[in-house]
Design an enzyme around this catalytic site. Structure first.
Site, PDB file in Angstrom:
ATOM      1  N   ASP A  61      14.888 -10.369   2.930  1.00  0.00           N
ATOM      2  CA  ASP A  61      14.571 -10.529   4.176  1.00  0.00           C
ATOM      3  C   ASP A  61      15.682 -11.439   4.726  1.00  0.00           C
ATOM      4  O   ASP A  61      15.977 -12.417   4.120  1.00  0.00           O
ATOM      5  CB  ASP A  61      13.239 -10.914   4.333  1.00  0.00           C
ATOM      6  N   LEU A  70       3.224 -17.559  12.250  1.00  0.00           N
ATOM      7  CA  LEU A  70       2.111 -17.755  11.554  1.00  0.00           C
ATOM      8  C   LEU A  70       0.809 -17.374  11.982  1.00  0.00           C
ATOM      9  O   LEU A  70      -0.201 -17.418  11.174  1.00  0.00           O
ATOM     10  CB  LEU A  70       1.913 -19.193  11.898  1.00  0.00           C
ATOM     11  N   GLN A  71       0.681 -16.613  13.118  1.00  0.00           N
ATOM     12  CA  GLN A  71      -0.481 -15.914  13.590  1.00  0.00           C
ATOM     13  C   GLN A  71      -0.898 -14.963  12.229  1.00  0.00           C
ATOM     14  O   GLN A  71      -1.982 -14.294  12.411  1.00  0.00           O
ATOM     15  CB  GLN A  71      -0.260 -15.257  14.844  1.00  0.00           C
ATOM     16  N   ASP A 129      10.231  -4.320   9.678  1.00  0.00           N
ATOM     17  CA  ASP A 129       9.992  -4.029  11.033  1.00  0.00           C
ATOM     18  C   ASP A 129      10.951  -3.207  11.762  1.00  0.00           C
ATOM     19  O   ASP A 129      10.711  -3.279  13.049  1.00  0.00           O
ATOM     20  CB  ASP A 129       9.606  -5.508  11.772  1.00  0.00           C
ATOM     21  N   ASN A 130      11.687  -2.621  11.274  1.00  0.00           N
ATOM     22  CA  ASN A 130      12.650  -1.677  12.025  1.00  0.00           C
ATOM     23  C   ASN A 130      13.013  -0.500  11.314  1.00  0.00           C
ATOM     24  O   ASN A 130      13.109  -0.204  10.040  1.00  0.00           O
ATOM     25  CB  ASN A 130      14.031  -2.426  12.432  1.00  0.00           C
ATOM     26  N   CYS A 172       9.207  13.113   0.501  1.00  0.00           N
ATOM     27  CA  CYS A 172      10.224  11.903   0.753  1.00  0.00           C
ATOM     28  C   CYS A 172       9.833  11.473   2.375  1.00  0.00           C
ATOM     29  O   CYS A 172       9.027  12.121   3.097  1.00  0.00           O
ATOM     30  CB  CYS A 172      11.625  12.163   0.677  1.00  0.00           C
ATOM     31  N   CYS A 175      10.589  13.753   5.340  1.00  0.00           N
ATOM     32  CA  CYS A 175       9.614  14.660   5.567  1.00  0.00           C
ATOM     33  C   CYS A 175       8.633  14.333   6.615  1.00  0.00           C
ATOM     34  O   CYS A 175       8.259  15.307   7.081  1.00  0.00           O
ATOM     35  CB  CYS A 175       8.896  15.216   4.294  1.00  0.00           C
ATOM     36  N   CYS A 188       6.593  -5.839  17.372  1.00  0.00           N
ATOM     37  CA  CYS A 188       5.310  -6.625  17.565  1.00  0.00           C
ATOM     38  C   CYS A 188       5.454  -7.664  18.579  1.00  0.00           C
ATOM     39  O   CYS A 188       4.542  -8.070  19.314  1.00  0.00           O
ATOM     40  CB  CYS A 188       4.757  -6.742  16.271  1.00  0.00           C
TER      41      CYS A 188
END
Length: 249
Positions: A61, A70-71, A129-130, A172, A175, A188
């Protein structure tokens, strides 16, 4: 692998399960899982994997902890704001379970480095997230023949699937999504996401990873789990191999 007295006590609730036992716990301790993303999905997944005794976790990451994380990103606290997520997560996992070795990579996975970052792992859990990263991870997992547990959330919806596309009857990731090289991301930050939903999806992704490693229950590859948090409904649909996909040969 011989379990120590401390390990026998720590993992007692696993060992008493006839489907796991001492041999199954030893498999978990010997396992190596690469986790993509220490975000809303990654945090609960990492916590569950470390608690279960996955012996080696490669964590990838490139982000830092922010207040808005933190939510839903439950490995972090207010004091972690501004830290690299891989460092803050590794510290939290070390407090949870000293049996677990965390290898940190504070970088983004892409087509150029995916094979090197994922090589050697026995399973990949992707909670990034992408879409571009998802494609790079999925393509590398297929090339390296590493089972891929892919999890995603959006607002009030979640999905989880396992991909083993090199097998004759298993799909995969492409697919499902097709051959397009990229698509717009639904962030988000723009659309919002229910924090508790990410905890559910991340925990279920970890459960699927543990099932794959331990050979527990039915094989989840080739099925897509869909979650609707507004109605609290779960639905599983078959995900067949696409005969037109490159993984079909």
């Amino acid at each position: 692998m011989t379990l120590s007295d401390d390990q026998l006590e720590r993992y007692a609730r696993h060992i008493v399960l006839k489907e796991v036992g001492g041999a199954g716990q030893a498999r978990l301790l010997a396992a190596h899982v690469a986790v993509i993303g220490a975000g809303g999905i990654g945090c609960p997944a990492l916590q569950a994997l470390a608690g279960a005794g996955i012996g080696r976790i490669t964590l990838i990451d490139d982000d830092i902890v922010s207040l808005s994380n933190l939510q839903r990103q439950t490995l972090f606290g207010t004091a972690d704001i501004g830290r690299q997520k891989v460092d803050a997560a590794a510290d939290a996992l070390a407090r949870l379970n000293p049996d677990v070795t965390v290898v940190r990579h504070a970088k983004r996975v892409g087509a150029a480095n995916a094979d090197a970052l994922l090589g050697g792992a026995g399973l990949v859990l992707d909670g990034c997230d992408n879409f571009a990263t998802r494609l790079a991870v999925a393509d590398a997992a297929l090339r390296l023949r590493i089972p891929l547990v892919s999890a995603a959330v959006g607002q009030f919806d979640g999905q989880i699937a396992t991909y083993c596309g090199w097998e004759a009857d298993k799909p995969c990731y492409r697919c499902l999504v097709g051959a397009e090289p990229d698509r717009p991301d639904a962030s988000c930050a723009d659309q919002g996401v229910l924090g508790a939903l990410t905890a559910v999806v991340g925990s279920l992704a970890a459960l699927e990873a543990i099932r794959q490693i331990g050979g527990l229950g039915e094989d989840g590859a080739g099925r897509l789990l869909l979650i609707d948090a507004l109605t609290l409904r779960f639905r599983t649909i078959a995900l067949p191999k696409d005969p037109g996909c490159s993984c079909a040969g």
